[in-house]
Design a protein around this motif. Structure first.
Motif, PDB file in Angstrom:
ATOM      1  N   GLY A   1       0.777  -1.221   0.000  1.00  0.00           N
ATOM      2  CA  GLY A   1       0.000   0.000   0.000  1.00  0.00           C
ATOM      3  C   GLY A   1       0.815   1.280   0.000  1.00  0.00           C
ATOM      4  O   GLY A   1       0.255   2.378   0.100  1.00  0.00           O
ATOM      5  N   LYS A   2       2.127   1.145  -0.117  1.00  0.00           N
ATOM      6  CA  LYS A   2       2.988   2.329  -0.093  1.00  0.00           C
ATOM      7  C   LYS A   2       3.807   2.422  -1.387  1.00  0.00           C
ATOM      8  O   LYS A   2       3.958   1.444  -2.109  1.00  0.00           O
ATOM      9  CB  LYS A   2       3.924   2.281   1.109  1.00  0.00           C
ATOM     10  CG  LYS A   2       3.205   2.380   2.445  1.00  0.00           C
ATOM     11  CD  LYS A   2       4.196   2.539   3.586  1.00  0.00           C
ATOM     12  CE  LYS A   2       3.491   2.723   4.909  1.00  0.00           C
ATOM     13  NZ  LYS A   2       4.456   2.894   6.030  1.00  0.00           N
ATOM     14  N   GLU A   3       4.325   3.601  -1.621  1.00  0.00           N
ATOM     15  CA  GLU A   3       5.169   3.798  -2.789  1.00  0.00           C
ATOM     16  C   GLU A   3       6.558   3.217  -2.556  1.00  0.00           C
ATOM     17  O   GLU A   3       6.980   3.020  -1.416  1.00  0.00           O
ATOM     18  CB  GLU A   3       5.275   5.297  -3.098  1.00  0.00           C
ATOM     19  CG  GLU A   3       3.972   5.924  -3.558  1.00  0.00           C
ATOM     20  CD  GLU A   3       4.166   7.337  -4.060  1.00  0.00           C
ATOM     21  OE1 GLU A   3       3.172   7.920  -4.538  1.00  0.00           O
ATOM     22  OE2 GLU A   3       5.275   7.855  -3.973  1.00  0.00           O
ATOM     23  N   ARG A   4       7.236   2.952  -3.663  1.00  0.00           N
ATOM     24  CA  ARG A   4       8.595   2.454  -3.570  1.00  0.00           C
ATOM     25  C   ARG A   4       9.484   3.532  -2.963  1.00  0.00           C
ATOM     26  O   ARG A   4       9.426   4.700  -3.358  1.00  0.00           O
ATOM     27  CB  ARG A   4       9.114   2.053  -4.952  1.00  0.00           C
ATOM     28  CG  ARG A   4      10.367   1.214  -4.911  1.00  0.00           C
ATOM     29  CD  ARG A   4      10.622   0.540  -6.235  1.00  0.00           C
ATOM     30  NE  ARG A   4       9.588  -0.424  -6.571  1.00  0.00           N
ATOM     31  CZ  ARG A   4       9.666  -1.265  -7.583  1.00  0.00           C
ATOM     32  NH1 ARG A   4      10.738  -1.235  -8.387  1.00  0.00           N
ATOM     33  NH2 ARG A   4       8.696  -2.118  -7.829  1.00  0.00           N
ATOM     34  N   GLU A   5      10.323   3.112  -2.026  1.00  0.00           N
ATOM     35  CA  GLU A   5      11.114   4.040  -1.220  1.00  0.00           C
ATOM     36  C   GLU A   5      12.602   3.750  -1.400  1.00  0.00           C
ATOM     37  O   GLU A   5      13.026   2.585  -1.345  1.00  0.00           O
ATOM     38  CB  GLU A   5      10.718   3.877   0.256  1.00  0.00           C
ATOM     39  CG  GLU A   5      11.547   4.632   1.244  1.00  0.00           C
ATOM     40  CD  GLU A   5      11.260   4.231   2.681  1.00  0.00           C
ATOM     41  OE1 GLU A   5      11.456   5.066   3.570  1.00  0.00           O
ATOM     42  OE2 GLU A   5      10.863   3.075   2.915  1.00  0.00           O
ATOM     43  N   PHE A   6      13.364   4.807  -1.583  1.00  0.00           N
ATOM     44  CA  PHE A   6      14.820   4.682  -1.688  1.00  0.00           C
ATOM     45  C   PHE A   6      15.402   4.386  -0.306  1.00  0.00           C
ATOM     46  O   PHE A   6      15.036   5.027   0.680  1.00  0.00           O
ATOM     47  CB  PHE A   6      15.385   5.983  -2.252  1.00  0.00           C
ATOM     48  CG  PHE A   6      16.866   6.041  -2.375  1.00  0.00           C
ATOM     49  CD1 PHE A   6      17.607   6.955  -1.643  1.00  0.00           C
ATOM     50  CD2 PHE A   6      17.537   5.192  -3.245  1.00  0.00           C
ATOM     51  CE1 PHE A   6      18.986   7.027  -1.770  1.00  0.00           C
ATOM     52  CE2 PHE A   6      18.910   5.261  -3.390  1.00  0.00           C
ATOM     53  CZ  PHE A   6      19.646   6.183  -2.650  1.00  0.00           C
ATOM     54  N   VAL A   7      16.316   3.408  -0.260  1.00  0.00           N
ATOM     55  CA  VAL A   7      16.960   3.037   0.996  1.00  0.00           C
ATOM     56  C   VAL A   7      18.404   3.547   1.027  1.00  0.00           C
ATOM     57  O   VAL A   7      18.870   4.108   2.019  1.00  0.00           O
ATOM     58  CB  VAL A   7      16.939   1.507   1.175  1.00  0.00           C
ATOM     59  CG1 VAL A   7      17.750   1.100   2.395  1.00  0.00           C
ATOM     60  CG2 VAL A   7      15.515   1.005   1.282  1.00  0.00           C
ATOM     61  N   GLY A   8      19.111   3.333  -0.052  1.00  0.00           N
ATOM     62  CA  GLY A   8      20.498   3.761  -0.131  1.00  0.00           C
ATOM     63  C   GLY A   8      21.112   3.305  -1.427  1.00  0.00           C
ATOM     64  O   GLY A   8      20.468   2.628  -2.230  1.00  0.00           O
ATOM     65  N   ALA A   9      22.385   3.656  -1.625  1.00  0.00           N
ATOM     66  CA  ALA A   9      23.060   3.305  -2.871  1.00  0.00           C
ATOM     67  C   ALA A   9      24.563   3.289  -2.668  1.00  0.00           C
ATOM     68  O   ALA A   9      25.090   3.813  -1.673  1.00  0.00           O
ATOM     69  CB  ALA A   9      22.683   4.288  -3.973  1.00  0.00           C
ATOM     70  N   ILE A  10      25.236   2.698  -3.652  1.00  0.00           N
ATOM     71  CA  ILE A  10      26.692   2.607  -3.638  1.00  0.00           C
ATOM     72  C   ILE A  10      27.212   2.807  -5.053  1.00  0.00           C
ATOM     73  O   ILE A  10      26.563   2.408  -6.023  1.00  0.00           O
ATOM     74  CB  ILE A  10      27.148   1.238  -3.080  1.00  0.00           C
ATOM     75  CG1 ILE A  10      28.664   1.189  -2.886  1.00  0.00           C
ATOM     76  CG2 ILE A  10      26.676   0.093  -3.971  1.00  0.00           C
ATOM     77  CD1 ILE A  10      29.129  -0.032  -2.084  1.00  0.00           C
ATOM     78  N   ARG A  11      28.353   3.432  -5.167  1.00  0.00           N
ATOM     79  CA  ARG A  11      29.026   3.545  -6.460  1.00  0.00           C
ATOM     80  C   ARG A  11      29.953   2.350  -6.653  1.00  0.00           C
ATOM     81  O   ARG A  11      30.750   2.036  -5.776  1.00  0.00           O
ATOM     82  CB  ARG A  11      29.870   4.821  -6.516  1.00  0.00           C
ATOM     83  CG  ARG A  11      29.104   6.092  -6.634  1.00  0.00           C
ATOM     84  CD  ARG A  11      30.022   7.242  -7.043  1.00  0.00           C
ATOM     85  NE  ARG A  11      29.315   8.502  -6.949  1.00  0.00           N
ATOM     86  CZ  ARG A  11      29.294   9.270  -5.874  1.00  0.00           C
ATOM     87  NH1 ARG A  11      29.962   8.915  -4.794  1.00  0.00           N
ATOM     88  NH2 ARG A  11      28.626  10.391  -5.865  1.00  0.00           N
ATOM     89  N   TRP A  12      29.841   1.710  -7.817  1.00  0.00           N
ATOM     90  CA  TRP A  12      30.748   0.599  -8.092  1.00  0.00           C
ATOM     91  C   TRP A  12      32.203   1.070  -8.061  1.00  0.00           C
ATOM     92  O   TRP A  12      33.082   0.374  -7.608  1.00  0.00           O
ATOM     93  CB  TRP A  12      30.470   0.035  -9.499  1.00  0.00           C
ATOM     94  CG  TRP A  12      29.457  -1.051  -9.547  1.00  0.00           C
ATOM     95  CD1 TRP A  12      28.267  -1.004 -10.231  1.00  0.00           C
ATOM     96  CD2 TRP A  12      29.500  -2.344  -8.938  1.00  0.00           C
ATOM     97  NE1 TRP A  12      27.592  -2.171 -10.067  1.00  0.00           N
ATOM     98  CE2 TRP A  12      28.310  -3.021  -9.287  1.00  0.00           C
ATOM     99  CE3 TRP A  12      30.439  -2.992  -8.128  1.00  0.00           C
ATOM    100  CZ2 TRP A  12      28.038  -4.316  -8.855  1.00  0.00           C
ATOM    101  CZ3 TRP A  12      30.154  -4.271  -7.709  1.00  0.00           C
ATOM    102  CH2 TRP A  12      28.970  -4.923  -8.063  1.00  0.00           C
TER     103      TRP A  12
END
Length: 124
Positions: A42-53
């Motif tokens: 019931g919720k929108e997709r949420e950004f958690v985090g990221a990494i640069r290769w």
């Protein structure tokens, strides 16, 4: 094309830990950024985090900072999301995504390739 396959989801009690993996194959590049997102019912997709290769630099949203850690293994072409001190509100389907740029952005529309998702359920 890039293929992403997540694994490692499951059921865990509050306070527990899980490690998600995202195996990348195909035309991957060290210039990519790899993001983790989640979507609760019931919720929108949420950004958690990221990494640069390229250099392994990371970014996290405030709600997971200090609890979640993103890392990568270049030899295995795999990105990890280590989740500690899990809370019931972390329950969601978790997705990894690849962006054809090293610039880390938090909106899903900027990511070009997606995995199928893996369910994480945290019981109270």
């Amino acid at each position: 094309q890039v293929q992403l396959v997540e694994s490692g989801g499951g059921l865990v009690q509050a306070g527990g830990s899980l490690r998600l993996s995202c195996a990348a194959s195909g035309r991957t590049s060290s210039s990519y950024a790899m993001g983790w997102f989640r979507q609760a019912p019931g919720k929108e997709r949420e950004f958690v985090g990221a990494i640069r290769w390229s250099d392994g630099s990371t970014y996290y949203v405030d709600s997971v900072k200090g609890r979640f850690t993103i890392s990568r293994d270049n030899a295995k072409n795999t990105v990890y999301l280590q989740m500690n001190s899990l809370k019931p509100e972390d329950t969601a389907v978790y997705y990894c995504a690849a962006r054809r740029s090293a610039l880390i952005l938090g909106e899903s529309r900027w990511y070009d390739y997606w995995g199928q998702g893996t369910q994480v359920t945290v019981s109270s």
